[in-house]
Design a protein around this motif. Structure first.
Motif, mmCIF file in Angstrom:
data_model
loop_
_atom_site.group_PDB
_atom_site.id
_atom_site.type_symbol
_atom_site.label_atom_id
_atom_site.label_comp_id
_atom_site.label_asym_id
_atom_site.label_seq_id
_atom_site.Cartn_x
_atom_site.Cartn_y
_atom_site.Cartn_z
ATOM 1 N N GLU A 36 3.729 -4.305 39.357
ATOM 2 C CA GLU A 36 2.683 -3.275 39.297
ATOM 3 C C GLU A 36 1.732 -3.398 40.485
ATOM 4 O O GLU A 36 1.326 -2.394 41.081
ATOM 5 C CB GLU A 36 1.909 -3.369 37.982
ATOM 6 N N HIS A 37 1.380 -4.608 40.845
ATOM 7 C CA HIS A 37 0.520 -4.825 42.012
ATOM 8 C C HIS A 37 1.199 -4.294 43.281
ATOM 9 O O HIS A 37 0.559 -3.623 44.095
ATOM 10 C CB HIS A 37 0.194 -6.311 42.170
ATOM 11 N N ARG A 39 3.456 -1.954 43.461
ATOM 12 C CA ARG A 39 3.470 -0.483 43.396
ATOM 13 C C ARG A 39 2.133 0.092 43.859
ATOM 14 O O ARG A 39 2.087 1.044 44.639
ATOM 15 C CB ARG A 39 3.758 -0.012 41.971
ATOM 16 N N ARG A 40 1.028 -0.484 43.351
ATOM 17 C CA ARG A 40 -0.293 0.005 43.757
ATOM 18 C C ARG A 40 -0.516 -0.214 45.252
ATOM 19 O O ARG A 40 -1.017 0.672 45.950
ATOM 20 C CB ARG A 40 -1.392 -0.683 42.941
ATOM 21 N N TRP A 41 -0.159 -1.388 45.743
ATOM 22 C CA TRP A 41 -0.348 -1.697 47.156
ATOM 23 C C TRP A 41 0.466 -0.748 48.026
ATOM 24 O O TRP A 41 -0.029 -0.223 49.012
ATOM 25 C CB TRP A 41 0.048 -3.149 47.426
ATOM 26 N N SER A 43 1.451 2.213 47.269
ATOM 27 C CA SER A 43 0.948 3.586 47.215
ATOM 28 C C SER A 43 -0.172 3.788 48.236
ATOM 29 O O SER A 43 -0.375 4.888 48.736
ATOM 30 C CB SER A 43 0.471 3.939 45.808
ATOM 31 N N ARG A 44 -0.886 2.717 48.566
ATOM 32 C CA ARG A 44 -1.941 2.782 49.588
ATOM 33 C C ARG A 44 -1.408 2.488 50.989
ATOM 34 O O ARG A 44 -2.027 2.868 51.980
ATOM 35 C CB ARG A 44 -3.053 1.789 49.247
ATOM 36 N N HIS A 45 -0.292 1.763 51.063
ATOM 37 C CA HIS A 45 0.303 1.353 52.336
ATOM 38 C C HIS A 45 1.798 1.706 52.315
ATOM 39 O O HIS A 45 2.636 0.829 52.138
ATOM 40 C CB HIS A 45 0.146 -0.159 52.552
#
Length: 66
Positions: A36-37, A39-41, A43-45
């Motif tokens: 999940e981390h 995926r979030r990272w 999505s920003r990069h």
């Protein structure tokens, strides 16, 4: 010239068993939060590709990969 963004990971040993990769404690409870981390990272990069080197699992069996 546009650059290519590449995320490189290596030797994750997902699903490592005590008789396999044992240089660090087994932490399967952290797999879901880690994914999940990432995926979030990502999505920003945004990356153009993800390259995994080394061992992804201990034995390469279907149950480790599924």
């Amino acid at each position: 010239m546009e650059s290519t963004r590449l995320l490189v990971m290596a030797d994750t040993h997902l699903g490592a068993s005590p008789d396999g990769f044992c240089q660090q404690p087994r932490r399967p409870d952290l797999l879901e939060p880690l994914v999940e981390h990432l995926r979030r990272w990502m999505s920003r990069h945004p990356m153009d590709a993800v390259l995994h080197g080394g061992d992804m699992t201990d034995h390469g069996s279907e149950d480790e990969i599924a």
